[in-house]
Design a protein around this motif. Structure first.
Motif, short mmCIF file in Angstrom:
data_model
loop_
_atom_site.label_atom_id
_atom_site.label_comp_id
_atom_site.label_asym_id
_atom_site.label_seq_id
_atom_site.Cartn_x
_atom_site.Cartn_y
_atom_site.Cartn_z
N GLN A 85 10.68 14.59 16.90
CA GLN A 85 10.11 15.80 16.46
C GLN A 85 10.88 16.89 16.52
O GLN A 85 10.94 17.10 17.99
CB GLN A 85 8.65 15.78 16.73
N PHE A 86 11.49 17.52 15.82
CA PHE A 86 12.59 18.95 16.63
C PHE A 86 12.40 20.02 15.85
O PHE A 86 11.68 19.86 14.67
CB PHE A 86 13.89 18.28 16.62
N TYR A 87 12.57 21.06 16.55
CA TYR A 87 12.56 22.45 15.64
C TYR A 87 13.92 22.47 14.92
O TYR A 87 15.00 22.47 15.34
CB TYR A 87 12.61 23.51 16.80
N GLU A 88 13.77 22.63 13.58
CA GLU A 88 14.77 22.71 12.71
C GLU A 88 15.80 23.77 13.02
O GLU A 88 16.89 23.88 12.57
CB GLU A 88 14.15 22.88 11.23
N GLU A 89 15.07 24.82 13.54
CA GLU A 89 16.15 26.36 13.43
C GLU A 89 16.78 26.37 15.12
O GLU A 89 17.22 27.43 15.12
CB GLU A 89 14.90 27.42 13.38
N THR A 91 19.13 24.79 18.06
CA THR A 91 20.19 23.92 18.57
C THR A 91 19.77 22.76 19.61
O THR A 91 18.59 23.22 20.01
CB THR A 91 21.66 24.58 19.07
N TRP A 93 20.87 22.82 22.69
CA TRP A 93 20.67 23.62 23.95
C TRP A 93 19.50 24.44 23.81
O TRP A 93 18.70 24.46 24.71
CB TRP A 93 21.97 24.25 23.94
N GLU A 94 19.02 24.83 22.49
CA GLU A 94 17.89 25.84 22.49
C GLU A 94 16.86 25.03 22.61
O GLU A 94 15.81 25.58 23.28
CB GLU A 94 18.07 26.50 21.26
N PHE A 130 22.86 21.53 15.42
CA PHE A 130 21.57 21.66 14.98
C PHE A 130 21.08 19.96 14.77
O PHE A 130 22.03 19.36 14.06
CB PHE A 130 21.44 22.55 13.72
N HIS A 132 19.38 18.72 12.74
CA HIS A 132 19.15 18.03 11.22
C HIS A 132 20.63 17.34 11.00
O HIS A 132 20.63 16.45 10.21
CB HIS A 132 18.75 18.88 10.22
N THR A 133 21.63 17.73 11.87
CA THR A 133 22.94 16.89 11.44
C THR A 133 22.91 15.45 12.28
O THR A 133 24.00 14.86 12.21
CB THR A 133 24.13 17.81 11.82
#
Lengths: 242, 412
Positions: A85-89, A91, A93-94, A130, A132-133
């Motif tokens: 589960q990740f934040y789409e917006e 990277t 590092w972020e 990011f 999603h890639t």
């Protein structure tokens, strides 16, 4: 470190999914939470994370409950979910930077740990990409990196090996052992029973929302009356008995 | 399976949904009133612009540039979804009919859009270029240009799997230049020189032939499935975002715009030591629509203020902008759009609210300040500008610190 006593709960008050579950995880210990699909593993984990409210029973992390001291409770544990589960917006590092801020990690410690983890999981080149890639395995690595970054007292891991390549699995197991040595309590839910048998100190075998067997492998053999059974054979026996 | 029927079914379902949403918008509160007021304001601003327009202003060049962009930037809608990569892939060789109907559909919608655009342009055309009769010829020529652009764009899309993105962009860029030049010719000379009309046809035919030559050398399959699926997702996100101004709609996954320059710029511009502040600002800039909406609202308001520098118009425009943009912001805090980690972080729940409040205040007050500054360059009195500015800031403060936080707390 983790103490679950007489936990009954689920998604609806009228229809509890887990019944009177008790389990403990001590510092420097890996406990395997195992059971067939729908046995109640994920529901138990959600209760420990504080995402569900128990109908009955208590959950303590580092000798406190979520109600008594939510900040201390939450800062004591980290979680690696089964499905990334990740934040789409953000990277990679972020993701790490946000986790460090949420757990108030000092900047120098954050950078040192982040660099080490990126290296260990061979994610250095993807630092500013990011998610999603990413492939599923790489997405799972984000979860692992964020959890290990904060070096929690209690680590809850749900099927951590899915999608990982053999090198990443080895890196993860090495980290588990290292964290265990340094005092972290680890509760790991997995279906890879050979791996669980090799790395876990104790087990809790759930079946139909209840604890069917628990303890070390010899203790569980004794409870099941199968003195030479492997973990897998115990698992199959319990599932068949129903 | 008849693939053309599948397209028609998808298109019908989508339109039925769109009409339902439109009805909800039209029946809801003050929306028709706001749209009506905005329409009247823009009409007045347009007529003022026509009066102001100097005779020596190169309007043909400007119009050619403006019109060539929507003519060339064609995003062929196919309703291809991500799941089709699994389920429709075995049917790939039978998808010809599906895409053929899709092309007809796109021609119809793009031509309708073009006609609307040209009708808006009609008063300007009559003022500076020619008669109604000439306009009809121009309309036909532009429709021809639009269809040509759609066909060329389709061929470019089909080439995507086999050529580099730079090559595809070069093809598009050549098409854009030709369209821009032909648009200029159409506006200026359509009723004068027959040789240029001939040139018009020759150039488009030559370009299509050139593109067809490249296309015929490329394999017929695969279709650019991923491109179509991503495009469909973007189109849906855009419509949902537009409708989101007026009604609450269920969550749709918005594609991310990476905007990597933000990574460098954000820490310098905005205080974001707190985790939620860190998250929300990045979401604002990288969420596909929010930042674009902010810029679009700002641009539209600047145009209205510049061409209609009336005290009440300026004041009303700024208030409308605060409302239009502010009503988009609560979606940033929606926990369903983030992974469940936001719920297990050891953070005081109040911090979520304060981070949101601060972000709203910075964005909305900045909007008010920029628009007040633009108003100060018009013929409004200084006292009027000051009055507008102070009131707008007070409203921004109330909106950011009370209205919007309360709205997110009320969310089910």
């Amino acid at each position: 470190m983790l103490s679950v006593q007489n936990l009954t709960g689920g998604y609806s008050r009228h229809q509890p999914v887990i019944h009177h579950i008790s389990l403990n995880v001590q510092p420097s210990e890996i406990v395997g939470l195992i059971g067939v699909n729908g046995a109640g593993k994920s529901t138990t984990i959600k209760h420990i994370l504080g995402l569900l409210t128990p109908h009955e029973g208590t959950i303590e992390v580092d000798r406190t409950t979520l109600q008594a001291d939510p900040l201390h409770y939450r800062s004591s544990l980290a979680y690696i979910p089964e499905v990334p589960q990740f934040y789409e917006e953000l990277t990679l590092w972020e993701h790490l930077e946000l986790t460090a801020r949420a757990y108030q990690l000092p900047k120098d410690i954050f950078k040192e740990r982040a660099e080490f983890l990126l290296q260990a999981f061979r994610m250095k080149k993807a630092t500013h990409w990011f998610p999603h890639t990413f492939s599923k395995g790489m997405q799972q690595k984000i979860m692992i990196l964020c959890a290990f970054l904060i070096e929690p007292k209690l680590l809850i891991v749900d099927e951590p090996f899915i999608g990982l390549d053999p090198l990443a699995i080895q890196a993860l197991l090495d980290l588990f052992l290292q964290r265990k040595k340094e005092g972290t309590a680890i509760l790991m839910s997995t279906h890879i029973l050979t791996m669980a048998e090799k790395y876990c100190d104790r087990f809790v075998l759930l079946h139909e929302g209840q604890v069917a067997l628990s303890g070390t492998l010899p203790e569980m053999r004794e409870q099941a009356g199968l003195p030479r059974a492997t973990l897998e054979e115990l698992f199959i026996q319990i599932a068949k008995d129903s | 399976m008849k693939t053309d029927q599948l397209f028609i079914k998808r298109m019908t379902t989508s339109w039925t949904q769109a009409i339902r949403i439109l009805m909800m918008v039209l029946s809801g509160g003050g929306t028709p009133l706001v749209v009506g007021v905005l329409f009247i304001l823009l009409s007045i601003a347009y007529s003022r612009f026509l009066v102001w327009l100097p005779k020596d202003f190169p309007i043909a060049v400007l119009v050619a540039i403006i019109i060539s962009l929507p003519l060339s930037i064609v995003r062929i809608r196919t309703w291809i979804q991500k799941a089709d990569l699994t389920f429709l892939l075995p049917l790939e060789t039978k998808m010809r009919d599906y895409f053929k109907v899709s092309l007809y559909y796109n021609c119809a919608t793009y031509l309708a859009r073009l006609t609307l655009f040209l009708l808006i342009l009609l008063p300007l055309y009559r003022l500076r270029f020619g008669t109604i009769k000439d306009f009809m010829a121009v309309l036909i020529a532009f429709c021809f240009l639009q269809v040509w652009n759609i066909i060329a764009s389709w061929l470019e899309d089909r080439l995507q799997p086999f050529y580099s993105s730079r090559f595809i962009f070069t093809l598009f860029f050549i098409r854009l230049l030709i369209t821009g030049w032909l648009s200029y010719i159409t506006l200026i000379y359509v009723h004068a020189k027959i040789s240029l009309v001939l040139l018009f046809f020759i150039l488009t035919v030559l370009h299509t032939f050139f593109l067809w030559r490249i296309f015929s050398k490329a394999p017929r399959f695969p279709y650019p499935w991923i491109l179509f699926a991503k495009r469909e997702q973007k189109i849906q996100a855009k419509y949902v975002s537009l409708a989101g101004w007026f009604v609450d709609l269920p969550q749709v996954r918005f594609p991310v715009k990476e905007r990597k320059w933000i990574t460098w710029l954000l820490p310098k511009l905005i205080p974001q030591g707190k985790p939620f502040s860190y998250l929300y600002w990045r979401t604002f800039f990288r969420h596909s629509e929010l930042f674009s909406i902010y810029l679009r609202i700002l641009l539209l308001a600047i145009l209205i203020i510049v061409f209609l520098p009336n005290f009440w118009v300026v004041f009303g425009t700024i208030l409308l902008c605060i409302w239009l943009f502010g009503s988009q912001l609560p979606q940033i805090t929606n926990p369903h759009r983030y992974p469940m980690f936001v719920q297990i972080y050891p953070i005081d729940p109040k911090e979520r609210r304060t981070s949101f409040q601060k972000m709203c205040w910075i964005l909305i007050s900045l909007l008010s300040i920029i628009l007040t500054l633009v108003a100060s360059f018009t013929n409004l009195l200084l006292s009027q500008v000051l009055g507008i500015g102070i009131t707008a800031l007070l409203i921004s403060f109330f909106f950011s610190n009370f209205y919007l936080p309360r709205k997110i707390e009320k969310r089910p």
